[in-house]
Write a protein that holds these residues in place. Sequence first.
Motif, mmCIF file in Angstrom:
data_model
loop_
_atom_site.group_PDB
_atom_site.id
_atom_site.type_symbol
_atom_site.label_atom_id
_atom_site.label_comp_id
_atom_site.label_asym_id
_atom_site.label_seq_id
_atom_site.Cartn_x
_atom_site.Cartn_y
_atom_site.Cartn_z
ATOM 1 N N HIS A 5 24.974 40.139 42.169
ATOM 2 C CA HIS A 5 25.758 40.809 42.939
ATOM 3 C C HIS A 5 25.835 42.267 43.165
ATOM 4 O O HIS A 5 25.477 42.514 42.710
ATOM 5 C CB HIS A 5 27.459 40.516 43.073
ATOM 6 N N CYS A 9 31.345 43.912 42.315
ATOM 7 C CA CYS A 9 31.798 42.910 42.822
ATOM 8 C C CYS A 9 32.314 41.712 42.079
ATOM 9 O O CYS A 9 33.482 41.281 42.471
ATOM 10 C CB CYS A 9 30.283 42.010 43.078
ATOM 11 N N LEU A 13 35.603 40.456 41.881
ATOM 12 C CA LEU A 13 36.135 39.473 42.252
ATOM 13 C C LEU A 13 37.294 38.354 41.292
ATOM 14 O O LEU A 13 38.154 37.151 41.183
ATOM 15 C CB LEU A 13 34.422 38.545 42.236
ATOM 16 N N ASP A 17 40.678 36.147 41.658
ATOM 17 C CA ASP A 17 41.208 34.947 40.945
ATOM 18 C C ASP A 17 41.840 35.185 39.563
ATOM 19 O O ASP A 17 42.453 34.595 39.529
ATOM 20 C CB ASP A 17 39.084 34.435 39.846
ATOM 21 N N THR A 56 37.071 46.217 48.719
ATOM 22 C CA THR A 56 37.906 46.588 47.416
ATOM 23 C C THR A 56 39.347 47.767 47.735
ATOM 24 O O THR A 56 40.221 47.558 47.250
ATOM 25 C CB THR A 56 37.026 47.162 46.158
ATOM 26 N N ALA A 89 40.401 38.590 50.802
ATOM 27 C CA ALA A 89 39.418 37.962 49.758
ATOM 28 C C ALA A 89 37.902 37.684 50.310
ATOM 29 O O ALA A 89 36.974 36.867 49.679
ATOM 30 C CB ALA A 89 40.255 37.760 48.672
ATOM 31 N N ARG A 93 34.464 38.002 49.263
ATOM 32 C CA ARG A 93 33.630 37.079 48.352
ATOM 33 C C ARG A 93 32.151 36.892 49.347
ATOM 34 O O ARG A 93 31.062 36.284 49.137
ATOM 35 C CB ARG A 93 34.184 35.709 48.824
ATOM 36 N N CYS A 96 29.846 39.716 48.668
ATOM 37 C CA CYS A 96 29.297 39.524 47.362
ATOM 38 C C CYS A 96 28.224 38.641 47.413
ATOM 39 O O CYS A 96 27.124 38.658 46.971
ATOM 40 C CB CYS A 96 30.675 39.703 46.074
ATOM 41 N N ASP A 97 28.588 37.403 48.211
ATOM 42 C CA ASP A 97 27.583 36.253 48.362
ATOM 43 C C ASP A 97 26.564 36.720 48.992
ATOM 44 O O ASP A 97 24.843 36.005 48.626
ATOM 45 C CB ASP A 97 28.113 35.507 48.846
#
Length: 99
Positions: A5, A9, A13, A17, A56, A89, A93, A96-97
């Motif tokens: 990532h 990240c 993340l 979570d 972020t 959020a 994701r 980052c993916d």
Amino acid sequence: MAPLHPAGCAEALAVVDRFYRTAGSTRQSRQAAATTAYQGMMGASLQAEGGVHQATVALSQDFSELRFILSGMVASDYEVVQARTDRDAQHLRDVCDAG
């Protein structure tokens, strides 16, 4: 081997979570989770670059607004801000993916 990532990240993340795991159903637990997430996301943003940094920062603002709403310091619609937080959020994701 798992894909790497972009910078920031992993920490960001983990903050997201943890927020969803700990928010709970009471005003007090949601406020505590939002405060912790705000602080964590501010730290994650220091390591992040590009799209991750932008995501972020947006989440930091979301978590800050949630904690102010829940503390009664501002009169905004919690559900609207929570929906924006959920979208931001998911955007984190996705960024980052994609990295």
